[in-house]
Design an enzyme around this catalytic site. Sequence first.
Site, PDB file in Angstrom:
ATOM      1  CD  GLU A 199       1.702  10.987  11.369  1.00 55.17           C
ATOM      2  OE1 GLU A 199       2.327  11.262  10.326  1.00 55.17           O
ATOM      3  OE2 GLU A 199       1.198   9.885  11.586  1.00 55.17           O
ATOM      4  CE1 TYR A 232     -10.776  12.636   7.615  1.00 54.26           C
ATOM      5  CE2 TYR A 232     -11.057  10.275   7.347  1.00 54.26           C
ATOM      6  CZ  TYR A 232     -11.561  11.571   7.268  1.00 54.26           C
ATOM      7  OH  TYR A 232     -12.839  11.772   6.821  1.00 54.26           O
ATOM      8  NE  ARG A 267      -6.687   0.691   0.839  1.00 55.47           N
ATOM      9  CZ  ARG A 267      -6.186  -0.526   0.860  1.00 55.47           C
ATOM     10  NH1 ARG A 267      -6.113  -1.243  -0.240  1.00 55.47           N
ATOM     11  NH2 ARG A 267      -5.719  -1.029   1.985  1.00 55.47           N
ATOM     12  CG  ASP A 284      -5.233  -0.066   7.281  1.00 52.69           C
ATOM     13  OD1 ASP A 284      -4.553  -0.305   6.254  1.00 52.69           O
ATOM     14  OD2 ASP A 284      -4.740   0.301   8.361  1.00 52.69           O
ATOM     15  CB  ALA A 300      -4.108   6.441  -2.243  1.00 50.99           C
ATOM     16  CG  HIS A 342       0.318  -1.693   1.220  1.00 48.03           C
ATOM     17  ND1 HIS A 342      -0.792  -2.474   0.984  1.00 48.03           N
ATOM     18  CD2 HIS A 342      -0.042  -0.814   2.188  1.00 48.03           C
ATOM     19  CE1 HIS A 342      -1.780  -2.064   1.760  1.00 48.03           C
ATOM     20  NE2 HIS A 342      -1.361  -1.059   2.499  1.00 48.03           N
ATOM     21  CD  GLN A 388       3.885   2.090   7.822  1.00 45.74           C
ATOM     22  OE1 GLN A 388       4.067   2.956   8.685  1.00 45.74           O
ATOM     23  NE2 GLN A 388       2.702   1.561   7.564  1.00 45.74           N
TER      24      GLN A 388
HETATM   25  P1  FAD Z   1      -2.840   2.811  -1.901  1.00 52.00           P
HETATM   26  O1  FAD Z   1      -1.774   3.674  -2.436  1.00 52.00           O
HETATM   27  O2  FAD Z   1      -4.165   2.847  -2.583  1.00 52.00           O
HETATM   28  O3  FAD Z   1      -2.289   1.290  -1.903  1.00 52.00           O
HETATM   29  C1  FAD Z   1      -2.997   0.275  -1.204  1.00 52.00           C
HETATM   30  C2  FAD Z   1      -2.671  -1.074  -1.829  1.00 52.00           C
HETATM   31  O4  FAD Z   1      -3.254  -1.163  -3.130  1.00 52.00           O
HETATM   32  C3  FAD Z   1      -1.168  -1.333  -2.028  1.00 52.00           C
HETATM   33  O5  FAD Z   1      -0.938  -2.696  -1.794  1.00 52.00           O
HETATM   34  C4  FAD Z   1      -0.950  -0.971  -3.499  1.00 52.00           C
HETATM   35  O6  FAD Z   1       0.154  -1.687  -4.048  1.00 52.00           O
HETATM   36  C5  FAD Z   1      -2.266  -1.429  -4.109  1.00 52.00           C
HETATM   37  N1  FAD Z   1      -2.657  -0.650  -5.305  1.00 52.00           N
HETATM   38  C6  FAD Z   1      -2.557   0.690  -5.465  1.00 52.00           C
HETATM   39  N2  FAD Z   1      -3.030   1.034  -6.677  1.00 52.00           N
HETATM   40  C7  FAD Z   1      -3.456  -0.098  -7.272  1.00 52.00           C
HETATM   41  C8  FAD Z   1      -4.069  -0.399  -8.544  1.00 52.00           C
HETATM   42  N3  FAD Z   1      -4.314   0.562  -9.437  1.00 52.00           N
HETATM   43  N4  FAD Z   1      -4.399  -1.690  -8.817  1.00 52.00           N
HETATM   44  C9  FAD Z   1      -4.141  -2.691  -7.913  1.00 52.00           C
HETATM   45  N5  FAD Z   1      -3.557  -2.465  -6.712  1.00 52.00           N
HETATM   46  C10 FAD Z   1      -3.227  -1.186  -6.401  1.00 52.00           C
HETATM   47  N6  FAD Z   1      -4.261   5.303   7.870  1.00 52.00           N
HETATM   48  C11 FAD Z   1      -5.310   5.968   8.439  1.00 52.00           C
HETATM   49  O7  FAD Z   1      -6.383   5.391   8.635  1.00 52.00           O
HETATM   50  N7  FAD Z   1      -5.186   7.289   8.815  1.00 52.00           N
HETATM   51  C12 FAD Z   1      -4.041   8.003   8.607  1.00 52.00           C
HETATM   52  O8  FAD Z   1      -3.975   9.188   8.955  1.00 52.00           O
HETATM   53  C13 FAD Z   1      -2.930   7.327   8.013  1.00 52.00           C
HETATM   54  N8  FAD Z   1      -1.761   7.986   7.784  1.00 52.00           N
HETATM   55  C14 FAD Z   1      -0.724   7.332   7.158  1.00 52.00           C
HETATM   56  C15 FAD Z   1       0.463   8.042   6.889  1.00 52.00           C
HETATM   57  C16 FAD Z   1       1.538   7.398   6.278  1.00 52.00           C
HETATM   58  C17 FAD Z   1       2.791   8.178   5.978  1.00 52.00           C
HETATM   59  C18 FAD Z   1       1.447   6.014   5.958  1.00 52.00           C
HETATM   60  C19 FAD Z   1       2.626   5.311   5.335  1.00 52.00           C
HETATM   61  C20 FAD Z   1       0.278   5.304   6.207  1.00 52.00           C
HETATM   62  C21 FAD Z   1      -0.826   5.952   6.797  1.00 52.00           C
HETATM   63  N9  FAD Z   1      -2.033   5.290   7.058  1.00 52.00           N
HETATM   64  C22 FAD Z   1      -3.090   5.954   7.654  1.00 52.00           C
HETATM   65  C23 FAD Z   1      -2.180   3.860   6.715  1.00 52.00           C
HETATM   66  C24 FAD Z   1      -2.713   3.652   5.273  1.00 52.00           C
HETATM   67  O9  FAD Z   1      -4.011   4.164   5.175  1.00 52.00           O
HETATM   68  C25 FAD Z   1      -2.685   2.138   4.967  1.00 52.00           C
HETATM   69  O10 FAD Z   1      -1.357   1.695   4.890  1.00 52.00           O
HETATM   70  C26 FAD Z   1      -3.493   1.664   3.775  1.00 52.00           C
HETATM   71  O11 FAD Z   1      -3.571   0.235   3.851  1.00 52.00           O
HETATM   72  C27 FAD Z   1      -2.911   1.993   2.410  1.00 52.00           C
HETATM   73  O12 FAD Z   1      -3.076   3.305   2.098  1.00 52.00           O
HETATM   74  P2  FAD Z   1      -2.386   3.945   0.779  1.00 52.00           P
HETATM   75  O13 FAD Z   1      -2.855   5.336   0.682  1.00 52.00           O
HETATM   76  O14 FAD Z   1      -0.936   3.683   0.773  1.00 52.00           O
HETATM   77  O15 FAD Z   1      -3.111   3.057  -0.369  1.00 52.00           O
END
Ligand code: FAD
Length: 289
Positions: A17, A49, A107, A109, A125, A149, A176
């Site tokens: 990465e 990103y 999604r 932060d 997401a 998470h 993660q």
């Molecule tokens: P989601 O999958 O949407 O989950 C977020 C939270 O919402 C979780 O607690 C989940 O349980 C909850 N949730 C999901 N769906 C629902 C629903 N339908 N109803 C209620 N609750 C729900 N961040 C950046 O800014 N740039 C990056 O490039 C980046 N790369 C990453 C790469 C990896 C491999 C990882 C693990 C993380 C990365 N992150 C990055 C961090 C990430 O954006 C954060 O961890 C963020 O807080 C959650 O993103 P997510 O896509 O997992 O969200």
Amino acid sequence: MKIIDKLNQKGIHISFEVFPPKTDAGFANVQRATDEIAKLDPSYISVTYGAGGGTSKNTAKIASHIKDDLGVMSLAHLTCASSTKEEVGEVIENLKAHGIENILALRGDIPEGMTFPDGDRFHYAYELVQEIKKHGDFCIGAACYPEGHVEQEHKEDDIRYLKQKVDSGVDFLTTQMFFDNDIHYNFLYRIREAGITVPVLPGIMPITSAAQMKRSQELSGTVFPRRFLAILDRFGSSPDAMKQAGIVYATDQIIDLLANGVNNIHIYSMNKPEIAIAIMNNLSEIIKC
Ligand code: FAD
């Protein structure tokens, strides 16, 4: 080529990465790091990103460079929390125009002080995954959290929502960072039981300084095992020793994963080719098996 097709091929797949520069001035440095990492012949290189969306053009630029100039598959990360639906649509179209076939749908932060959810943005997401699918035939990856998470109180809920995300069209997952492989094995068991069957790449973060450990802990809420804390305690104040120990610790985690049947590994090498090179040297014979 799509990442999922590569992951479905027999053998060990290692990916790395990098993160894009915040300004155009930093582009050459990132490009240099990327070029060095590409020489290791990884299965793909992912490009993060910027949380505020400000580096989105550089993500596409670096991902195109990896694919077009270095001949290595690239994965462009994309977050949606800090952009409107319209802006997200534009970024997806821009990735498509660059011929980028692989997107890690996140999604992101939630920006401080922002009212969330708000009607003009995707909330989770899984909605971004659905949106990407509307724009074309992309291979879509997503994030998962072996320790849960940080915003989610119950791991069962996190896994339930992960299933919803995967069912929306996710081809593979990247975890993660974690520092105790047992946490990963336990997580794998639980998600397989929940019916999540896509490939999962464990994300290994080589921790090479005390400051980096602190940052990682704040970011992910991960638990550091006693063995790691002892290393930090003994070597944390000697930068070279800590770097060496961090590389060995990450290598050890990877060897244990490979020995236990995990064939796909993602290394959070960030923009440090020397760390990626050191780990690959440590694994040179192992990955031939
Ligand atoms: P989601 O999958 O949407 O989950 C977020 C939270 O919402 C979780 O607690 C989940 O349980 C909850 N949730 C999901 N769906 C629902 C629903 N339908 N109803 C209620 N609750 C729900 N961040 C950046 O800014 N740039 C990056 O490039 C980046 N790369 C990453 C790469 C990896 C491999 C990882 C693990 C993380 C990365 N992150 C990055 C961090 C990430 O954006 C954060 O961890 C963020 O807080 C959650 O993103 P997510 O896509 O997992 O969200």
